[in-house]
Design a protein around this motif. Structure first.
Motif, PDB file in Angstrom:
ATOM      1  N   ALA A 339       3.534 103.647 146.902  1.00 22.05           N
ATOM      2  CA  ALA A 339       4.124 104.983 146.769  1.00 22.05           C
ATOM      3  C   ALA A 339       4.369 105.318 145.299  1.00 22.05           C
ATOM      4  O   ALA A 339       4.104 106.447 144.855  1.00 22.05           O
ATOM      5  CB  ALA A 339       5.430 105.063 147.564  1.00 22.05           C
ATOM      6  N   TRP A 340       4.856 104.351 144.535  1.00 15.63           N
ATOM      7  CA  TRP A 340       5.111 104.578 143.108  1.00 15.63           C
ATOM      8  C   TRP A 340       3.795 104.768 142.348  1.00 15.63           C
ATOM      9  O   TRP A 340       3.701 105.647 141.482  1.00 15.63           O
ATOM     10  CB  TRP A 340       5.911 103.422 142.540  1.00 15.63           C
ATOM     11  N   CYS A 341       2.801 103.971 142.658  1.00 16.83           N
ATOM     12  CA  CYS A 341       1.504 104.100 141.982  1.00 16.83           C
ATOM     13  C   CYS A 341       0.822 105.418 142.334  1.00 16.83           C
ATOM     14  O   CYS A 341       0.167 106.029 141.481  1.00 16.83           O
ATOM     15  CB  CYS A 341       0.595 102.926 142.352  1.00 16.83           C
ATOM     16  N   ARG A 342       0.971 105.857 143.578  1.00 21.03           N
ATOM     17  CA  ARG A 342       0.400 107.153 143.954  1.00 21.03           C
ATOM     18  C   ARG A 342       1.108 108.284 143.213  1.00 21.03           C
ATOM     19  O   ARG A 342       0.469 109.251 142.779  1.00 21.03           O
ATOM     20  CB  ARG A 342       0.515 107.345 145.469  1.00 21.03           C
ATOM     21  N   ARG A 343       2.409 108.138 143.059  1.00 23.37           N
ATOM     22  CA  ARG A 343       3.160 109.141 142.294  1.00 23.37           C
ATOM     23  C   ARG A 343       2.719 109.119 140.831  1.00 23.37           C
ATOM     24  O   ARG A 343       2.614 110.172 140.186  1.00 23.37           O
ATOM     25  CB  ARG A 343       4.662 108.857 142.401  1.00 23.37           C
ATOM     26  N   ARG A 344       2.427 107.940 140.321  1.00 19.87           N
ATOM     27  CA  ARG A 344       1.963 107.817 138.944  1.00 19.87           C
ATOM     28  C   ARG A 344       0.620 108.516 138.753  1.00 19.87           C
ATOM     29  O   ARG A 344       0.350 109.119 137.710  1.00 19.87           O
ATOM     30  CB  ARG A 344       1.847 106.344 138.571  1.00 19.87           C
ATOM     31  N   LYS A 345      -0.247 108.452 139.765  1.00 22.68           N
ATOM     32  CA  LYS A 345      -1.579 109.040 139.670  1.00 22.68           C
ATOM     33  C   LYS A 345      -1.560 110.557 139.844  1.00 22.68           C
ATOM     34  O   LYS A 345      -2.455 111.248 139.361  1.00 22.68           O
ATOM     35  CB  LYS A 345      -2.516 108.437 140.732  1.00 22.68           C
ATOM     36  N   THR A 346      -0.574 111.081 140.543  1.00 23.60           N
ATOM     37  CA  THR A 346      -0.585 112.497 140.910  1.00 23.60           C
ATOM     38  C   THR A 346       0.450 113.334 140.176  1.00 23.60           C
ATOM     39  O   THR A 346       0.547 114.530 140.415  1.00 23.60           O
ATOM     40  CB  THR A 346      -0.367 112.645 142.423  1.00 23.60           C
ATOM     41  N   THR A 347       1.250 112.740 139.292  1.00 20.88           N
ATOM     42  CA  THR A 347       2.270 113.496 138.565  1.00 20.88           C
ATOM     43  C   THR A 347       2.109 113.286 137.070  1.00 20.88           C
ATOM     44  O   THR A 347       1.229 112.548 136.611  1.00 20.88           O
ATOM     45  CB  THR A 347       3.685 113.058 139.003  1.00 20.88           C
ATOM     46  N   LEU A 348       2.992 113.906 136.298  1.00 21.14           N
ATOM     47  CA  LEU A 348       2.955 113.772 134.845  1.00 21.14           C
ATOM     48  C   LEU A 348       3.242 112.358 134.383  1.00 21.14           C
ATOM     49  O   LEU A 348       2.964 112.008 133.231  1.00 21.14           O
ATOM     50  CB  LEU A 348       3.978 114.738 134.219  1.00 21.14           C
ATOM     51  N   LEU A 349       3.826 111.550 135.267  1.00 18.10           N
ATOM     52  CA  LEU A 349       4.144 110.175 134.893  1.00 18.10           C
ATOM     53  C   LEU A 349       2.910 109.418 134.423  1.00 18.10           C
ATOM     54  O   LEU A 349       2.980 108.607 133.488  1.00 18.10           O
ATOM     55  CB  LEU A 349       4.782 109.453 136.086  1.00 18.10           C
ATOM     56  N   GLY A 350       1.765 109.689 135.047  1.00 10.58           N
ATOM     57  CA  GLY A 350       0.547 108.985 134.683  1.00 10.58           C
ATOM     58  C   GLY A 350       0.006 109.361 133.316  1.00 10.58           C
ATOM     59  O   GLY A 350      -0.850 108.653 132.773  1.00 10.58           O
ATOM     60  N   LYS A 351       0.486 110.463 132.751  1.00 13.40           N
ATOM     61  CA  LYS A 351       0.000 110.892 131.438  1.00 13.40           C
ATOM     62  C   LYS A 351       0.729 110.218 130.290  1.00 13.40           C
ATOM     63  O   LYS A 351       0.348 110.385 129.131  1.00 13.40           O
ATOM     64  CB  LYS A 351       0.135 112.411 131.314  1.00 13.40           C
ATOM     65  N   TYR A 352       1.776 109.499 130.585  1.00 19.78           N
ATOM     66  CA  TYR A 352       2.567 108.847 129.538  1.00 19.78           C
ATOM     67  C   TYR A 352       2.741 107.361 129.842  1.00 19.78           C
ATOM     68  O   TYR A 352       3.856 106.887 130.099  1.00 19.78           O
ATOM     69  CB  TYR A 352       3.934 109.524 129.399  1.00 19.78           C
ATOM     70  N   PRO A 353       1.645 106.602 129.848  1.00 21.47           N
ATOM     71  CA  PRO A 353       1.746 105.178 130.204  1.00 21.47           C
ATOM     72  C   PRO A 353       2.557 104.363 129.200  1.00 21.47           C
ATOM     73  O   PRO A 353       3.255 103.425 129.594  1.00 21.47           O
ATOM     74  CB  PRO A 353       0.278 104.725 130.228  1.00 21.47           C
ATOM     75  N   VAL A 354       2.486 104.727 127.927  1.00 19.27           N
ATOM     76  CA  VAL A 354       3.253 103.986 126.914  1.00 19.27           C
ATOM     77  C   VAL A 354       4.743 104.180 127.148  1.00 19.27           C
ATOM     78  O   VAL A 354       5.528 103.218 127.114  1.00 19.27           O
ATOM     79  CB  VAL A 354       2.853 104.443 125.498  1.00 19.27           C
ATOM     80  N   LEU A 355       5.149 105.410 127.397  1.00 17.18           N
ATOM     81  CA  LEU A 355       6.561 105.696 127.645  1.00 17.18           C
ATOM     82  C   LEU A 355       7.049 104.972 128.893  1.00 17.18           C
ATOM     83  O   LEU A 355       8.171 104.423 128.911  1.00 17.18           O
ATOM     84  CB  LEU A 355       6.771 107.201 127.792  1.00 17.18           C
ATOM     85  N   GLU A 356       6.223 104.944 129.941  1.00 13.66           N
ATOM     86  CA  GLU A 356       6.616 104.253 131.168  1.00 13.66           C
ATOM     87  C   GLU A 356       6.853 102.773 130.914  1.00 13.66           C
ATOM     88  O   GLU A 356       7.853 102.199 131.362  1.00 13.66           O
ATOM     89  CB  GLU A 356       5.539 104.425 132.244  1.00 13.66           C
ATOM     90  N   VAL A 357       5.935 102.144 130.185  1.00 15.30           N
ATOM     91  CA  VAL A 357       6.091 100.718 129.892  1.00 15.30           C
ATOM     92  C   VAL A 357       7.347 100.463 129.065  1.00 15.30           C
ATOM     93  O   VAL A 357       8.107  99.518 129.333  1.00 15.30           O
ATOM     94  CB  VAL A 357       4.837 100.189 129.159  1.00 15.30           C
ATOM     95  N   ILE A 358       7.597 101.309 128.071  1.00 15.43           N
ATOM     96  CA  ILE A 358       8.779 101.134 127.220  1.00 15.43           C
ATOM     97  C   ILE A 358      10.058 101.288 128.037  1.00 15.43           C
ATOM     98  O   ILE A 358      11.011 100.500 127.903  1.00 15.43           O
ATOM     99  CB  ILE A 358       8.745 102.146 126.056  1.00 15.43           C
ATOM    100  N   VAL A 359      10.111 102.299 128.902  1.00 10.35           N
ATOM    101  CA  VAL A 359      11.314 102.534 129.709  1.00 10.35           C
ATOM    102  C   VAL A 359      11.564 101.376 130.674  1.00 10.35           C
ATOM    103  O   VAL A 359      12.703 100.869 130.778  1.00 10.35           O
ATOM    104  CB  VAL A 359      11.189 103.869 130.484  1.00 10.35           C
ATOM    105  N   ILE A 360      10.527 100.937 131.382  1.00  7.49           N
ATOM    106  CA  ILE A 360      10.688  99.826 132.331  1.00  7.49           C
ATOM    107  C   ILE A 360      11.080  98.547 131.591  1.00  7.49           C
ATOM    108  O   ILE A 360      11.941  97.778 132.058  1.00  7.49           O
ATOM    109  CB  ILE A 360       9.395  99.605 133.134  1.00  7.49           C
ATOM    110  N   THR A 361      10.483  98.312 130.422  1.00  9.21           N
ATOM    111  CA  THR A 361      10.843  97.126 129.639  1.00  9.21           C
ATOM    112  C   THR A 361      12.297  97.191 129.191  1.00  9.21           C
ATOM    113  O   THR A 361      13.027  96.194 129.253  1.00  9.21           O
ATOM    114  CB  THR A 361       9.929  96.997 128.411  1.00  9.21           C
ATOM    115  N   GLY A 362      12.736  98.371 128.716  1.00  9.72           N
ATOM    116  CA  GLY A 362      14.125  98.518 128.280  1.00  9.72           C
ATOM    117  C   GLY A 362      15.103  98.268 129.412  1.00  9.72           C
ATOM    118  O   GLY A 362      16.106  97.542 129.241  1.00  9.72           O
ATOM    119  N   ILE A 363      14.830  98.854 130.584  1.00 11.62           N
ATOM    120  CA  ILE A 363      15.713  98.630 131.745  1.00 11.62           C
ATOM    121  C   ILE A 363      15.730  97.157 132.128  1.00 11.62           C
ATOM    122  O   ILE A 363      16.793  96.575 132.406  1.00 11.62           O
ATOM    123  CB  ILE A 363      15.249  99.506 132.921  1.00 11.62           C
TER     124      ILE A 363
END
Length: 745
Positions: A339-363
């Motif tokens: 569900a999360w990966c599908r959301r990543r593919k179909t929303t703006l989240l997938g356009k910012y992979p660097v930001l996603e990695v940084i946020v998940i790493t920080g958390i």
């Protein structure tokens, strides 16, 4: 045979031997580049590749009788497979050892540095120290945490905050470097790689996925990603790395580089020679890894265990309960992650992979540091959870209340009441369990190398250790209960919590991947615990049954479906009563099938057909009226053959007639413009089924033979075509899924 020898001045050419004498040139008698290769994101023709390899082998055998030099060349060709396996084993073993050593060092670098040698990990640094005490074996003057090195103070709130800040900073730096290198240099280096590897082995072409840059970047970024402390492992990406090594060395030998099917002899069928060569490659890799000794214990297993207490039949109950937990965890993880990966593919989240990695790493870093069981590397955590509590263990998990009058062997310590350290460890492990369950769902699938074996095992090991301690304390305090009375007498060493951790790890890994037999073998390889086959099998089978009750697909099959890869899983059952005529194209509402005739199509007609359509190939028929099937020609071969003919043969123009027949009419050879004979690129034995063939049989044929397409006929008359994608669409439709949503884009 797709290419032949040049014509000699004294003998007949191969085309004369096959097609009869004549003056018309067949340009495929002279080899030219890219014939029989495949375009990116297309499926190979297994039968064709097998036929080509058979012809190549027959040619080598014939030539080997002509001279000693040809005999030597034939022997070298036969031994090339073993050479490739040797090279793969050596490089894979070396990379695995280097990655392990680098991960250990960079993981510890987040907390401190070795003053005597900065490239030593914490454990290696204290190995060389003569000032290490038994109680503080993890502390030595040569190893200093960052706060102690910078301020000279290792205790207090200030030192804790500084270490906390630097831990987060190192984690963010490592993850940023990993995602940046992947994004800039090798986008295919992200993920675990196993879904794509399974698809590639099934015959799908993904150019660059196993390339040199991917190998280099995946190796470097795998170290960075694991060292950042994210909830991911390196075992899955190591499969991708090993396949890159195989592809690298295969490119050195034409036997493999020019035959896509030859590279994939482990997919739809597994020849005995491939089994032996795989064993040889594994042997070489094991010797290489043993020489590097990355674990520092002279062993080849990552989590070596040695328990001194046998398991009892009554313990099968908690083992099976751990299997149930593993199945539920697997279902939760797969559904949440997809569900999360599908959301990543179909929303703006997938356009910012660097930001996603940084946020998940920080958390991850912020939440992991306060808990000692999440701060350390996941491999160290699993190793501690697997360990048995002997007299030499100083872990909190082994803080039991000892009887001062006890005089027993070191390896035969009886069950004891839990001390305050054990209870502290239990609530810390409970928090770590919740943290790992949640954060792993969001971590797997990001644009960095990410494996799933170790995080899944960690979840199961934590749950198993908690259950193991609970059963151990119940057996100690209530040994007179009927469930303990027959096998656990007072003062005996009855329960081994580390075994429960190992069983829980197997259960959770099985729930996520749906593996059973191979899972048990993997657990043997990781732990060396061969005598615990029954508990492992019970947990693995239970977890699969429970998980299968909610869905048949494992995590890798789910990601294959999510990405729309054309992969036919041999485990999927097709029981619907449809026929080939229900699936074949063209349908009634579609235009007629694009075909070529054997002797009445011009070069202009062929080029127009190629321009106006995107089909991978075209059936060749006697005539459009009879539609009697002659063969099948690949689009790429047709394009290259016409291009080369225009360059090398005078008189080939748009109005030239293309002949796929064995003999060309003499009138055609004498006329102007010159005709073009392309018999050699024609597949005279395409796979065919009748229109009334059950789709259950067709699906089975596609799976076992690895077909790219098959033609549908009735009494020799061409009716339509079924491609691999048509089969996948039909199977999705029969399962009430959107047929187009599963196609690769």
């Amino acid at each position: 045979v797709l290419t032949g020898d040049r014509a000699s001045s004294t003998g007949a050419t191969p085309s004369e031997e096959i097609n009869g004498p004549g003056n018309l040139m067949d340009f495929l008698d002279e080899p030219f580049p890219d014939v029989s290769t495949y375009e990116d994101f297309h499926t190979i023709d297994w039968l064709r590749e097998k036929s080509r390899d058979t012809d190549r082998h027959r040619k080598i055998t014939t030539k080997s009788r002509e001279s000693y030099w040809e005999l030597i060349k034939g022997l070298l060709d036969a031994w090339s497979g073993w050479v490739v396996m040797l090279l793969i084993g050596m490089l894979t073993g070396t990379l695995a050892g280097v990655i392990d050593l680098a991960v250990d060092w960079m993981t510890d670098l987040k907390e401190g540095v070795c003053l005597s040698a900065f490239y030593y990990s914490h454990e290696q640094c204290c190995w060389t120290s003569n000032e290490t005490t038994f109680d503080d074996r993890d502390k030595c003057p040569q190893w200093q945490k960052w706060a102690e090195l910078m301020t000279g103070n290792s205790e207090g709130a200030g030192a804790y905050v500084l270490n906390y800040f630097l831990y987060i900073s190192w984690a963010l730096l490592f993850s940023f470097l990993a995602v940046s290198l992947v994004r800039v240099f090798a986008p295919y280096a992200c993920g675990s790689g196993i879904p794509e590897i399974k698809t590639i082995l099934s015959g799908f072409i993904i150019r660059g996925y196993l390339g040199k840059w991917t190998l280099l970047i995946k190796t470097v970024t795998l170290v960075l990603a694991v060292s950042s402390g994210l909830s991911l492992g390196k075992e899955g990406p190591l499969v991708h790395v090993a396949c890159c090594c195989g592809n690298l060395f295969c490119s050195l030998f034409s036997k493999y580089s020019k035959n896509e099917g030859k590279r994939r002899e482990v997919s739809y069928y597994f020849p005995l020679k491939t089994l032996w060569r795989s064993f040889f490659a594994a042997l070489v890799a094991a010797f290489t890894l043993r020489a590097i000794n990355p674990f520092g214990n002279s062993r080849l297993v990552l989590f070596y265990v040695e328990y001194h207490t046998p398991w009892y039949m009554a313990e099968l109950v908690p083992f099976i309960l751990l299997g149930v937990f593993g199945g539920l965890w697997g279902t939760l993880f797969i559904r949440g992650n997809i569900a999360w990966c599908r959301r990543r593919k179909t929303t703006l989240l997938g356009k910012y992979p660097v930001l996603e990695v940084i946020v998940i790493t920080g958390i991850t870093a912020v939440l992991a540091f306060p808990n000692p069981y999440t701060r350390r590397s996941t491999s160290e955590l699993i190793s501690e959870l697997f360990n048995d509590c002997g007299a030499l263990e100083s872990s909190q998990l082994c803080d039991y209340v000892n009887n001062p009058n006890m005089s027993r062997r070191v390896d035969d310590i009886p069950d004891r009441p839990a001390g305050p350290g054990v209870y502290t460890a239990l609530w810390q492990l409970a928090l770590a369990l919740v943290f790992k369950i949640v954060i792993t769902i969001f971590t797997f699938g990001m644009k960095i190398p990410s494996g799933l074996f170790i995080p899944s095992m960690a979840v199961g090991a934590i749950a198993g250790r908690i259950v193991g301690i609970a059963v151990e304390q119940m057996a100690y305090h209530h040994h007179d209960w009927i469930i303990f009375k027959n096998w656990c007498r007072p003062g005996a060493d009855c329960v081994t919590p580390g075994l429960y951790a190992m069983v829980g790890a197997a259960a959770c890994l099985g729930g996520v991947t749906r593996m059973t037999v191979s899972l048990v073998v993997i657990m043997f390889e990781l732990t060396g615990g061969l005598e615990y086959i029954v508990p492992l099998m019970a947990a693995a089978v239970t977890s699969k049954w429970v998980a299968d009750a909610f869905g048949k697909e494992g995590i890798y099959e789910s990601h294959i479906q999510l990405n729309g890869y054309p992969y036919l899983d041999v485990r999927d059952e097709f029981t619907h009563r449809t026929l080939a005529t229900d699936v074949m194209r063209p349908r009634r509402s579609e235009p007629p099938l694009a075909v070529l005739t054997q002797d009445s199509t011009t070069v202009e007609d062929v080029e127009a057909l190629i321009k106006d359509t995107d089909y991978n190939g075209f059936p060749v028929v006697v005539s459009r009226e009879s539609e009697r099937l002659i063969g099948f020609v690949q689009r790429r071969d047709l394009t290259l053959a016409i291009k080369t003919a225009r360059q090398k043969q005078d008189g080939v123009v748009s109005s030239s007639v293309v002949y796929f027949t064995e003999d060309t009419p003499q009138a055609a050879e004498a006329c102007d413009p010159q005709p073009l004979k392309l018999r050699r690129i024609l597949n005279l034995s395409p796979f065919t089924v009748t229109d009334h063939t059950p789709m259950e049989t067709v699906v089975d044929i596609f799976r076992k033979l690895g077909l790219r397409q098959c033609l549908v006929t009735r009494s020799g008359r061409l009716l339509g075509i079924i491609t691999k994608k048509d089969v996948l669409r039909h199977m999705a439709q029969m399962m009430n899924q959107d047929p187009e949503s599963i196609m690769f884009n």
